[in-house]
Design a protein around this motif. Structure first.
Motif, mmCIF file in Angstrom:
data_model
loop_
_atom_site.group_PDB
_atom_site.id
_atom_site.type_symbol
_atom_site.label_atom_id
_atom_site.label_comp_id
_atom_site.label_asym_id
_atom_site.label_seq_id
_atom_site.Cartn_x
_atom_site.Cartn_y
_atom_site.Cartn_z
ATOM 1 N N MET A 144 3.003 -9.483 1.960
ATOM 2 C CA MET A 144 1.953 -10.138 2.531
ATOM 3 C C MET A 144 1.210 -9.285 3.448
ATOM 4 O O MET A 144 1.664 -8.359 4.071
ATOM 5 N N ALA A 145 -0.060 -9.765 3.789
ATOM 6 C CA ALA A 145 -0.663 -8.896 4.809
ATOM 7 C C ALA A 145 -0.108 -9.213 6.196
ATOM 8 O O ALA A 145 0.331 -10.052 6.319
ATOM 9 N N THR A 146 -0.714 -8.544 7.148
ATOM 10 C CA THR A 146 -0.182 -8.436 8.463
ATOM 11 C C THR A 146 -0.771 -9.231 9.320
ATOM 12 O O THR A 146 -0.682 -9.273 10.461
ATOM 13 N N THR A 147 -1.887 -9.965 8.719
ATOM 14 C CA THR A 147 -2.818 -10.911 9.541
ATOM 15 C C THR A 147 -2.093 -12.177 9.884
ATOM 16 O O THR A 147 -1.373 -12.956 9.273
ATOM 17 N N LYS A 148 -2.248 -12.405 11.184
ATOM 18 C CA LYS A 148 -1.423 -13.621 12.019
ATOM 19 C C LYS A 148 -2.219 -14.827 11.429
ATOM 20 O O LYS A 148 -3.224 -15.109 11.205
ATOM 21 N N LEU A 149 -1.653 -15.818 10.831
ATOM 22 C CA LEU A 149 -2.151 -17.160 10.152
ATOM 23 C C LEU A 149 -2.048 -18.086 11.413
ATOM 24 O O LEU A 149 -1.659 -18.125 12.307
ATOM 25 N N GLN A 150 -3.224 -18.899 10.880
ATOM 26 C CA GLN A 150 -3.512 -20.218 11.900
ATOM 27 C C GLN A 150 -2.452 -21.225 11.846
ATOM 28 O O GLN A 150 -1.566 -21.067 10.685
ATOM 29 N N THR A 151 -2.275 -22.130 12.625
ATOM 30 C CA THR A 151 -1.149 -23.254 12.505
ATOM 31 C C THR A 151 -1.586 -24.024 11.289
ATOM 32 O O THR A 151 -2.632 -24.578 10.968
ATOM 33 N N GLY A 152 -0.721 -24.223 10.433
ATOM 34 C CA GLY A 152 -0.837 -25.039 9.246
ATOM 35 C C GLY A 152 -1.308 -24.087 7.949
ATOM 36 O O GLY A 152 -1.463 -24.887 6.900
ATOM 37 N N GLU A 153 -1.708 -22.904 8.207
ATOM 38 C CA GLU A 153 -2.081 -22.152 7.354
ATOM 39 C C GLU A 153 -0.981 -21.293 6.284
ATOM 40 O O GLU A 153 -0.250 -20.826 6.791
ATOM 41 N N GLN A 154 -1.631 -21.207 5.110
ATOM 42 C CA GLN A 154 -0.534 -20.836 4.059
ATOM 43 C C GLN A 154 -1.243 -19.590 3.156
ATOM 44 O O GLN A 154 -2.206 -20.087 2.919
ATOM 45 N N TYR A 155 -0.815 -18.689 2.638
ATOM 46 C CA TYR A 155 -1.120 -18.129 1.661
ATOM 47 C C TYR A 155 -1.041 -18.302 0.281
ATOM 48 O O TYR A 155 -0.265 -19.111 -0.009
ATOM 49 N N LEU A 156 -2.242 -18.521 -0.426
ATOM 50 C CA LEU A 156 -2.414 -18.978 -1.721
ATOM 51 C C LEU A 156 -2.288 -17.935 -2.875
ATOM 52 O O LEU A 156 -1.368 -17.893 -3.692
ATOM 53 N N ILE A 157 -2.974 -16.806 -2.489
ATOM 54 C CA ILE A 157 -3.076 -15.768 -3.428
ATOM 55 C C ILE A 157 -3.396 -14.367 -2.637
ATOM 56 O O ILE A 157 -4.082 -14.474 -1.696
ATOM 57 N N GLN A 158 -2.921 -13.148 -3.154
ATOM 58 C CA GLN A 158 -3.104 -11.871 -2.398
ATOM 59 C C GLN A 158 -3.256 -10.828 -3.779
ATOM 60 O O GLN A 158 -2.623 -10.954 -4.722
ATOM 61 N N THR A 159 -4.281 -9.801 -3.434
ATOM 62 C CA THR A 159 -4.434 -9.004 -4.559
ATOM 63 C C THR A 159 -3.090 -8.060 -4.512
ATOM 64 O O THR A 159 -2.400 -7.751 -3.410
ATOM 65 N N VAL A 160 -2.936 -7.039 -5.245
ATOM 66 C CA VAL A 160 -1.593 -6.183 -5.358
ATOM 67 C C VAL A 160 -1.742 -5.194 -4.175
ATOM 68 O O VAL A 160 -0.722 -4.914 -3.644
ATOM 69 N N ASP A 161 -2.770 -4.594 -4.081
ATOM 70 C CA ASP A 161 -3.166 -3.648 -2.696
ATOM 71 C C ASP A 161 -3.048 -4.152 -1.691
ATOM 72 O O ASP A 161 -3.155 -3.419 -0.532
ATOM 73 N N LYS A 162 -3.059 -5.544 -1.502
ATOM 74 C CA LYS A 162 -3.079 -6.289 -0.135
ATOM 75 C C LYS A 162 -4.192 -6.088 0.510
ATOM 76 O O LYS A 162 -4.447 -6.237 1.827
ATOM 77 N N ARG A 163 -5.438 -5.989 -0.037
ATOM 78 C CA ARG A 163 -6.684 -5.730 0.745
ATOM 79 C C ARG A 163 -7.451 -7.287 0.703
ATOM 80 O O ARG A 163 -8.228 -7.136 1.620
ATOM 81 N N ILE A 164 -7.058 -8.121 -0.160
ATOM 82 C CA ILE A 164 -7.710 -9.529 -0.118
ATOM 83 C C ILE A 164 -6.950 -10.359 -0.202
ATOM 84 O O ILE A 164 -5.824 -10.173 -1.085
ATOM 85 N N ALA A 165 -6.972 -11.440 0.710
ATOM 86 C CA ALA A 165 -5.884 -12.525 0.676
ATOM 87 C C ALA A 165 -6.618 -13.721 0.725
ATOM 88 O O ALA A 165 -7.518 -14.144 1.541
ATOM 89 N N LEU A 166 -6.419 -14.752 -0.092
ATOM 90 C CA LEU A 166 -6.962 -16.143 0.141
ATOM 91 C C LEU A 166 -5.727 -16.924 0.475
ATOM 92 O O LEU A 166 -4.561 -16.947 0.116
ATOM 93 N N THR A 167 -5.980 -17.788 1.867
ATOM 94 C CA THR A 167 -5.246 -18.849 2.384
ATOM 95 C C THR A 167 -5.671 -20.207 2.035
ATOM 96 O O THR A 167 -6.707 -20.305 1.775
ATOM 97 N N THR A 168 -4.956 -21.005 3.024
ATOM 98 C CA THR A 168 -5.533 -22.439 2.614
ATOM 99 C C THR A 168 -6.731 -22.551 3.621
ATOM 100 O O THR A 168 -7.773 -23.730 3.473
ATOM 101 N N HIS A 169 -6.946 -21.661 4.630
ATOM 102 C CA HIS A 169 -8.167 -21.812 5.638
ATOM 103 C C HIS A 169 -9.035 -20.745 5.490
ATOM 104 O O HIS A 169 -10.252 -21.169 5.607
ATOM 105 N N ARG A 170 -8.969 -19.555 5.066
ATOM 106 C CA ARG A 170 -9.710 -18.399 5.004
ATOM 107 C C ARG A 170 -9.689 -17.331 3.973
ATOM 108 O O ARG A 170 -8.713 -17.465 3.092
ATOM 109 N N LEU A 171 -10.486 -16.613 3.639
ATOM 110 C CA LEU A 171 -10.632 -15.507 2.962
ATOM 111 C C LEU A 171 -10.638 -14.250 3.784
ATOM 112 O O LEU A 171 -11.394 -14.122 4.500
ATOM 113 N N ILE A 172 -9.464 -13.513 3.410
ATOM 114 C CA ILE A 172 -9.225 -12.346 4.339
ATOM 115 C C ILE A 172 -9.419 -10.941 3.752
ATOM 116 O O ILE A 172 -8.950 -11.086 2.586
ATOM 117 N N GLN A 173 -9.977 -10.120 4.504
ATOM 118 C CA GLN A 173 -10.218 -8.859 3.922
ATOM 119 C C GLN A 173 -9.714 -7.773 4.839
ATOM 120 O O GLN A 173 -9.983 -7.639 6.081
#
Length: 161
Positions: free
Chosen positions: A1-30
């Protein structure tokens, strides 16, 4: 998974194979390039107002084409080289997804994928955004070109007439 610190109650939903884009329950992270000043850029799902899929090309080829077009004044053979760089500019164009927020900011996702995969990504983020908005009790913001505003539940005066 990405090294981005997650907020409280936030979970990863999906992430690209190269780990450049991650979708969490709260944010879209690049994740950006490792040598850039800011390594990550994130957009909250409730702030996403619109999506645009734009074709973009390498500005280097366009600049080289203009430079060689100016050199035609000295030698006419530079005309062919200028046309070559213009052709490279149009041949290397790819579609990029621009995420527009309610505050007028934009985030460009670094994707070089087919149109059907871009649509499935957008649908997945829209579904996560709708779940997040339902949980917060908010409505989806609307993007009006230069300025975005939140949708209100007021009845439309034109519809009553």
């Amino acid at each position: 998974m990405a090294t981005t610190k997650l907020q409280t109650g936030e979970q990863y939903l999906i992430q690209t194979v190269d780990k450049r884009i991650a979708l969490t329950t709260h944010r879209l992270i690049q994740q950006r390039h490792p040598l850039s000043w800011r390594r990550t850029q994130a957009v909250k799902l409730e702030d996403i107002a619109a999506w645009e899929v734009k074709p973009t090309g390498s500005q280097l080829y366009l600049g080289l084409s203009m430079l060689t077009a100016l050199l035609v004044y000295f030698n006419e053979s530079f005309f062919l080289l200028s046309g070559f760089f213009i052709a490279l500019f149009f041949m290397t164009r790819s579609q990029k997804v621009h995420v527009l927020t309610a505050q007028g900011q934009s985030m460009v996702l670094p994707l070089d994928v087919e149109q059907r995969h871009i649509n499935s990504l957008i649908d997945m983020v829209r579904q996560a955004q709708q779940n997040r908005l339902d949980k917060l009790g908010m409505q989806k913001p609307v993007y009006n070109g230069a300025k975005a505003t939140a949708v209100t539940s007021e009845p439309n005066a034109m519809a009553a007439a």
